[in-house]
Design a protein around this motif. Structure first.
Motif, PDB file in Angstrom:
ATOM      1  N   ILE A 227       0.820  -1.204   0.000  1.00 32.04           N
ATOM      2  CA  ILE A 227       0.000   0.000   0.000  1.00 32.04           C
ATOM      3  C   ILE A 227       0.856   1.259   0.000  1.00 32.04           C
ATOM      4  N   ILE A 228       1.873   1.281   0.852  1.00 30.74           N
ATOM      5  CA  ILE A 228       2.769   2.435   0.879  1.00 30.74           C
ATOM      6  C   ILE A 228       4.179   1.948   1.198  1.00 30.74           C
ATOM      7  N   ASP A 229       5.037   2.029   0.211  1.00 26.15           N
ATOM      8  CA  ASP A 229       6.396   1.502   0.327  1.00 26.15           C
ATOM      9  C   ASP A 229       7.340   2.588   0.835  1.00 26.15           C
ATOM     10  N   LEU A 230       8.279   2.207   1.683  1.00 25.12           N
ATOM     11  CA  LEU A 230       9.229   3.176   2.232  1.00 25.12           C
ATOM     12  C   LEU A 230      10.031   3.855   1.131  1.00 25.12           C
TER      13      LEU A 230
ATOM     14  N   LEU B  92      -0.707   8.732  -3.077  1.00 19.54           N
ATOM     15  CA  LEU B  92      -0.369   7.324  -2.849  1.00 19.54           C
ATOM     16  C   LEU B  92      -1.492   6.608  -2.103  1.00 19.54           C
ATOM     17  N   LEU B  93      -1.983   7.237  -1.041  1.00 16.17           N
ATOM     18  CA  LEU B  93      -2.972   6.575  -0.196  1.00 16.17           C
ATOM     19  C   LEU B  93      -4.347   6.500  -0.862  1.00 16.17           C
ATOM     20  N   VAL B  94      -4.737   7.538  -1.588  1.00 15.37           N
ATOM     21  CA  VAL B  94      -6.024   7.484  -2.288  1.00 15.37           C
ATOM     22  C   VAL B  94      -5.973   6.428  -3.383  1.00 15.37           C
ATOM     23  N   ASP B  95      -4.843   6.335  -4.081  1.00 14.34           N
ATOM     24  CA  ASP B  95      -4.677   5.277  -5.088  1.00 14.34           C
ATOM     25  C   ASP B  95      -4.894   3.901  -4.460  1.00 14.34           C
TER      26      ASP B  95
ATOM     27  N   ALA C 148      -6.448   3.138  -1.594  1.00 12.06           N
ATOM     28  CA  ALA C 148      -7.802   2.943  -1.068  1.00 12.06           C
ATOM     29  C   ALA C 148      -8.806   2.685  -2.187  1.00 12.06           C
ATOM     30  N   GLN C 149      -8.700   3.420  -3.277  1.00  6.72           N
ATOM     31  CA  GLN C 149      -9.683   3.281  -4.356  1.00  6.72           C
ATOM     32  C   GLN C 149      -9.452   2.039  -5.214  1.00  6.72           C
ATOM     33  N   SER C 150      -8.211   1.590  -5.280  1.00 12.51           N
ATOM     34  CA  SER C 150      -7.935   0.402  -6.091  1.00 12.51           C
ATOM     35  C   SER C 150      -8.293  -0.884  -5.363  1.00 12.51           C
ATOM     36  N   GLY C 151      -8.403  -0.803  -4.021  1.00 10.49           N
ATOM     37  CA  GLY C 151      -8.699  -1.993  -3.228  1.00 10.49           C
ATOM     38  C   GLY C 151      -7.453  -2.785  -2.871  1.00 10.49           C
ATOM     39  N   ARG C 152      -6.501  -2.897  -3.823  1.00 15.63           N
ATOM     40  CA  ARG C 152      -5.235  -3.602  -3.613  1.00 15.63           C
ATOM     41  C   ARG C 152      -5.405  -5.028  -3.115  1.00 15.63           C
ATOM     42  N   GLY C 153      -6.388  -5.739  -3.645  1.00 11.62           N
ATOM     43  CA  GLY C 153      -6.535  -7.156  -3.331  1.00 11.62           C
ATOM     44  C   GLY C 153      -6.704  -7.420  -1.843  1.00 11.62           C
ATOM     45  N   TRP C 154      -6.031  -8.471  -1.369  1.00 14.58           N
ATOM     46  CA  TRP C 154      -6.171  -8.851   0.031  1.00 14.58           C
ATOM     47  C   TRP C 154      -5.423  -7.915   0.974  1.00 14.58           C
ATOM     48  N   HIS C 155      -4.547  -7.088   0.434  1.00 21.16           N
ATOM     49  CA  HIS C 155      -3.658  -6.277   1.269  1.00 21.16           C
ATOM     50  C   HIS C 155      -4.432  -5.309   2.173  1.00 21.16           C
ATOM     51  N   THR C 156      -5.400  -4.589   1.612  1.00 24.17           N
ATOM     52  CA  THR C 156      -6.184  -3.678   2.439  1.00 24.17           C
ATOM     53  C   THR C 156      -7.083  -4.446   3.405  1.00 24.17           C
ATOM     54  N   GLY C 157      -7.558  -5.621   2.975  1.00 19.86           N
ATOM     55  CA  GLY C 157      -8.406  -6.419   3.846  1.00 19.86           C
ATOM     56  C   GLY C 157      -7.690  -6.875   5.102  1.00 19.86           C
ATOM     57  N   VAL C 158      -6.466  -7.331   4.956  1.00 14.86           N
ATOM     58  CA  VAL C 158      -5.677  -7.777   6.108  1.00 14.86           C
ATOM     59  C   VAL C 158      -5.427  -6.623   7.063  1.00 14.86           C
TER      60      VAL C 158
ATOM     61  N   LYS D 229       8.578  -2.596  12.562  1.00 20.15           N
ATOM     62  CA  LYS D 229       9.293  -2.966  11.342  1.00 20.15           C
ATOM     63  C   LYS D 229       8.912  -2.134  10.127  1.00 20.15           C
ATOM     64  N   GLU D 230       7.647  -1.748  10.033  1.00 16.57           N
ATOM     65  CA  GLU D 230       7.173  -1.086   8.818  1.00 16.57           C
ATOM     66  C   GLU D 230       6.740   0.366   9.044  1.00 16.57           C
ATOM     67  N   LEU D 231       5.914   0.586  10.064  1.00 21.20           N
ATOM     68  CA  LEU D 231       5.326   1.908  10.242  1.00 21.20           C
ATOM     69  C   LEU D 231       6.323   2.960  10.725  1.00 21.20           C
ATOM     70  N   GLN D 232       7.139   2.602  11.695  1.00 22.73           N
ATOM     71  CA  GLN D 232       7.999   3.604  12.327  1.00 22.73           C
ATOM     72  C   GLN D 232       8.909   4.340  11.344  1.00 22.73           C
ATOM     73  N   PRO D 233       9.647   3.642  10.477  1.00 24.31           N
ATOM     74  CA  PRO D 233      10.497   4.378   9.529  1.00 24.31           C
ATOM     75  C   PRO D 233       9.691   5.229   8.550  1.00 24.31           C
ATOM     76  N   LYS D 234       8.488   4.792   8.195  1.00 21.20           N
ATOM     77  CA  LYS D 234       7.657   5.576   7.282  1.00 21.20           C
ATOM     78  C   LYS D 234       7.120   6.825   7.978  1.00 21.20           C
ATOM     79  N   LEU D 235       6.735   6.663   9.245  1.00 25.76           N
ATOM     80  CA  LEU D 235       6.239   7.810   9.999  1.00 25.76           C
ATOM     81  C   LEU D 235       7.327   8.860  10.176  1.00 25.76           C
TER      82      LEU D 235
END
Length: 226
Positions: free
Chosen positions: A73-76, A99-102, A104-114, A132-138
């Motif tokens: 959904i959002i890559d570092l 990035l985030l609207v793309d 959310a609107q695309s659904g991104r398969g199972w990724h958004t569901g998880v 592991k993922e959120l902190q460096p992005k934040l």
């Protein structure tokens, strides 16, 4: 590397990817608690030992699925490219919303569901995802917000700005998984209109908080020094 060992490595990578994709889809459908290793193995057409070999355990597999979903959904690297652009911080913020609207609107398969399931019913695995993922992005996003507001990253006011900026995006991602209600209607708006709204709303708030911090620097600055 011999041809045989190279072939074995490729086979292993293919098996790992198949397990990951299958697990992601099943976790999105039925959740972590209701998805067994046996069900994943049967659907992926592998034995149980393969799950333990590649991911150590079902928990290890789930944590890997969460991390993969967030990266999808959002890559570092994408965030870093935005942060390093030769443009004003406001345009970087607009690119972040794009990035985030793309996603959310695309659904991104199972990724958004998880991710939606984990956000709505957090487990102990959410802390691993954060580390592991959120902190460096934040950290990257905080840098952009600091550029816009001139508020130091160490100031607690900037964390409040981060939460206020990110919260609508999280709601859109959850809505992308079929959540009923008004958020679903918002998600169906034209892409550029939605991006423009999120950007304008966030920017106005950031500018207001920036003025407050300049006018009343005492309380938050004292907290950041302690």
């Amino acid at each position: 590397m011999t041809k045989s060992s190279r072939s074995s490595r490729i086979d292993g990578e293919v098996t790992r990817a198949r397990i990951l994709e299958t697990a992601g889809r099943l976790f999105a459908q039925t959740g972590f608690a209701e998805t067994t290793s046996k069900a994943i193995a049967a659907e992926a057409e592998v034995d149980l030992a393969s799950i333990n070999y590649h991911f150590n355990s079902r928990i290890g597999l789930y944590q890997t699925v969460l991390a993969e979903a967030h990266r999808h959904i959002i890559d570092l690297d994408d965030l870093l490219l935005i942060a390093e652009r030769d443009e004003c911080a406001e345009e970087k913020l607009r690119a972040f919303f794009t990035l985030l609207v793309d996603a959310a609107q695309s659904g991104r398969g199972w990724h958004t569901g998880v991710l939606a399931r984990e956000l709505l019913a957090p487990s102990s695995n959410l802390q691993v995802l954060f580390t592991k993922e959120l902190q460096p992005k934040l950290t990257v996003i905080l840098g952009i917000l600091s550029e816009i507001t001139a508020i130091p990253i160490s100031n607690p006011a900037l964390l409040r700005c981060l939460v206020s900026t990110a919260a609508p995006c999280l709601m859109l991602l959850v809505a992308g998984n079929g959540l009923p209600g008004p958020v679903q209607l918002v998600l169906q708006m034209p892409k550029e209109q939605l991006i423009a709204h999120l950007f304008s709303f966030a920017l106005a708030g950031l500018q207001a908080i920036s003025k407050e911090c300049v006018a009343q620097p005492s309380q938050d600055n004292q907290h950041s020094k302690n």
